[in-house]
Design an enzyme around this catalytic site. Structure first.
Site, PDB file in Angstrom:
ATOM      1  N   ASN A 174       0.828  -1.207   0.000  1.00  0.00           N
ATOM      2  CA  ASN A 174       0.000   0.000   0.000  1.00  0.00           C
ATOM      3  C   ASN A 174       0.863   1.256   0.000  1.00  0.00           C
ATOM      4  OD1 ASN A 174      -2.667  -0.823  -0.201  1.00  0.00           O
ATOM      5  ND2 ASN A 174      -2.904  -1.174   2.004  1.00  0.00           N
ATOM      6  N   ASP A 182      -5.900  -2.614  -3.205  1.00  0.00           N
ATOM      7  CA  ASP A 182      -7.232  -3.199  -3.392  1.00  0.00           C
ATOM      8  C   ASP A 182      -7.216  -4.258  -4.481  1.00  0.00           C
ATOM      9  OD1 ASP A 182      -8.182  -1.534  -1.440  1.00  0.00           O
ATOM     10  OD2 ASP A 182      -9.090  -0.070  -2.817  1.00  0.00           O
ATOM     11  N   GLU A 202      -6.240  -7.113   5.367  1.00  0.00           N
ATOM     12  CA  GLU A 202      -5.659  -8.095   4.457  1.00  0.00           C
ATOM     13  C   GLU A 202      -5.870  -9.524   4.963  1.00  0.00           C
ATOM     14  OE1 GLU A 202      -2.345  -6.783   7.259  1.00  0.00           O
ATOM     15  OE2 GLU A 202      -4.109  -5.931   6.309  1.00  0.00           O
TER      16      GLU A 202
END
Length: 639
Positions: free
Chosen positions: A519, A528, A554
């Site tokens: 991320n 995503d 996650e």
């Protein structure tokens, strides 16, 4: 013993007494009397003979003595046998032997005699040796006949008086009892003296008294019940004696009318005085109808003494003639004012109901619960189902409702018993389309029958929207997997099934390694994308019966029913391998992703699903501590 037997016994007893009386009293008495009569006759004839021959004896004229004695015997028609002897026993008369029988062979030898002394002191004896009983018998027969007749009359009188006393005493008792029964004393009893005909009659009187008493009690009870029934039903009775122009009203009739004072009979002119001219004309028409033999059942309006107008239902017919052959009319009357008002209100309610039924924009059906026939449908229902009015009235609710015939009947029974009134069904339209409907139903009475009034609401779009909302609430919007809320609910359910059925259940807790770095380096959109591809990879590995959810961030969870710990380990290795092989392309370069997995199976000591989650989470931590890209499992055998 019957009266005939008693009478025969009485006659025989009296006859025996009569015979004994004749044998032991009357016959000796008659014999003695006969002997006395014979002696008297002999003495009379001896005196006659003596008086006749004394002059000749004194004169010694034996020839004249003979003539006199011959004349005496001849005069008595051989009834008398006379002999004359002297003192030496020499028979002087008759000259033939004295033993010669007289003409009548029935004679009594007696030996009566009279002695005479001659002047020369010679003695003559006049004797009667025989006397015939023929003449005496006639006299005795007459006397005995009168005696027997008198005895027979006395005998018959005794029989008559005895029999009369026997019958009269018991008949008088029966008459007294009859008078008592006539006076209303039905419980009087006659003591049965014997089992003869009168005894049977006495028994019949007792039975008659019992039956009359029983019938009287029943009539009294029936009359009481009739009065109570009239009071409860508010129905009175009346009788109109046409010839006497009198009307007899029952107590309840007087209570209903409230026109006449309480009395047994009311004169017809007093009744007419309380009616208007129009009512009198109706009254006359009613009379003509009744006299023609036709009954009536009409409703009349009258005004009571207190000025209140009431409606009377009058029923009447021509009754039987009484004992004097007078005609009469019998009938009943009932105050139906309240019923008519209630009927009027009911009709008004039905009118309002029909207006609401037909003008209401909501879908409405009227259903016969006995056969499921759709009796009526409003325009909104015709428009919704796509049938014409004729077609829908030929259709049964079983053909529309998508549940079974038995289930449909059970639901209608619940509505009739008012135990339930709201249901959810699927209804088929005329086009074949299936729509979800919410049905509100209740029983209604219409035209004397009970129907189901059902209001139908089309909830197809609402259900679809609700399903979408429920799916959204239970699914992760990014990966479309189950979310944590869904897996918690479904996991607890699967845990309970495993415990109940003693089956295996394994939970895999999956966490992507170093996802925060992805991320930070590539941004959240790439993160995503990694999550979505990881979800697809996991779905490609597990079975259709396994549940896959995004547990948060996650983390993913796989719940594998009917899978033991070893099976869970093998599944974890497949997922590890599949994730390793996954590549996420970003600007021409591939991002490699690994994962760590904690594996745990249900144990016998587990009390709930969260204990299984905690152990899986602990094994996930062990896998990460062990270097990631690996799995860690419980070191014991699952339940």
């Amino acid at each position: 013993m019957s009266i005939r037997t008693k009478l025969s016994t009485l006659i025989l007893s009296l006859l025996l007494a009569f015979v004994l009386y004749i044998a032991f009293y009357s016959m000796p008495h008659l014999r003695q009397k006969a002997e006395d009569m014979v002696l008297n006759e002999i003495q009379a004839h001896l005196i006659t003979a003596s008086e006749a021959i004394i002059p000749f004896l004194l004169q010694g004229q034996l020839a004249n003595i003979y003539e006199t004695l011959d004349a005496l015997e001849q005069a008595n028609d051989s009834w008398l046998a006379i002999k004359l002897t002297n003192s030496q026993g020499q028979q002087l008369y008759p000259l033939d032997p004295i033993d010669t029988p007289v003409s009548n062979d029935r004679a009594i030898v007696l030996g009566q005699s009279v002695g005479f002394v001659y002047p020369n002191h010679a003695e003559l004896v006049v004797a009667v040796d025989r006397i015939s009983i023929s003449k005496l018998g006639n006299e005795l027969a007459i006397e005995i006949g009168f005696g027997i007749l008198a005895l027979a009359c006395a005998f018959c009188l005794c029989i008559f008086m005895s029999f009369k006393h026997l019958i009269d005493s018991r008949l008088n008792k029966l008459l007294r009892v009859s008078d008592e029964i006539a006076a209303g004393n039905y419980k009087i009893k006659i003591e049965q003296a014997s089992d003869d005909e009168l005894g049977n009659l006495e028994s019949s009187f007792n039975l008659m008294g019992e039956k009359i008493s029983e019938i009287t009690d029943q009539l009294t009870q029936t009359n009481k019940e009739l009065k109570e029934a009239q009071e409860l039903s508010k129905i009175g009775s009346w009788q109109w004696h046409i010839d006497k122009e009198l009307v007899n009203f029952s107590k309840e009739s007087l209570n209903i009318l409230k026109i006449f004072k309480p009395t047994e009979w009311v004169r017809l002119k007093d009744i007419r005085r309380n009616f208007s001219t129009e009512q009198i004309i109706q009254f006359q028409s009613m009379l003509e109808t009744l006299l023609s033999g036709r009954p009536i059942n009409e409703i009349y309006r009258i005004e009571t003494r207190n000025g209140k107008e009431i409606c009377l239902r009058l029923r009447a017919q021509l009754g039987p003639q009484d004992s004097l052959r007078f005609s009469k009319i019998v009938g009943t009357l009932q105050d139906v004012t309240t019923e008519l008002e209630a009927q009027k209100a009911k009709e008004e309610r039905q009118r309002v109901y029909l207006q609401i039924f037909y003008k209401d924009p909501t879908i409405k059906l009227l259903i016969d619960p006995n056969n499921g026939q759709i009796v009526d449908a409003n325009p909104a229902a015709l428009n919704f189902y796509g049938y014409s009015e004729e077609e829908i009235k030929k259709t049964k609710i079983y053909n529309i409702n998508q549940i079974s015939f038995e289930e449909c009947q059970a639901r209608m029974a619940l509505v009739i018993s008012e135990k339930a009134n709201k249901f959810h069904f699927q209804h088929a339209l005329a086009s074949g389309e299936i729509r979800d409907v919410e049905v509100h139903s209740c029983p209604v009475s219409f035209e004397g029958k009970t129907y189901l009034h059902s209001t139908i609401i089309d909830v197809t779009e609402r259900n679809q929207l609700q399903k979408r909302l429920e799916d959204a609430a239970l699914h992760d919007p990014l990966t479309t997997l189950w979310n944590r809320r869904a897996i918690d609910t479904q996991g607890e359910r699967e845990f309970l099934l495993s415990k109940r059925n003693n089956t295996h259940l394994t939970l895999l807790m999956i966490d992507l390694d170093h996802f925060k770095a992805i991320n930070d380096q590539y941004g959240h959109p790439i993160g995503d994308l990694v999550l979505k591809q990881a979800a697809e990879v996991i779905l490609g590995v597990v079975r259709e019966t396994d549940l896959v959810a995004r547990y948060g961030g996650e983390e993913f969870v796989v719940l594998a029913p009917n899978t033991n710990l070893e099976g869970g380990k093998r599944l974890a290795e497949k997922i590890l391998s599949a994730i390793r092989s996954m590549r996420v392309m970003v600007q021409g370069s591939a991002i490699r992703v690994t994962t760590s997995i904690g594996v745990s199976a249900v144990m016998a000591t587990d009390l709930n699903f969260y204990e299984l989650v905690e152990r899986s989470d602990k094994q996930l931590y062990e896998a990460k501590e062990g270097g990631r890209d690996r799995s860690s499992a419980d070191s014991y055998v699952s339940a």
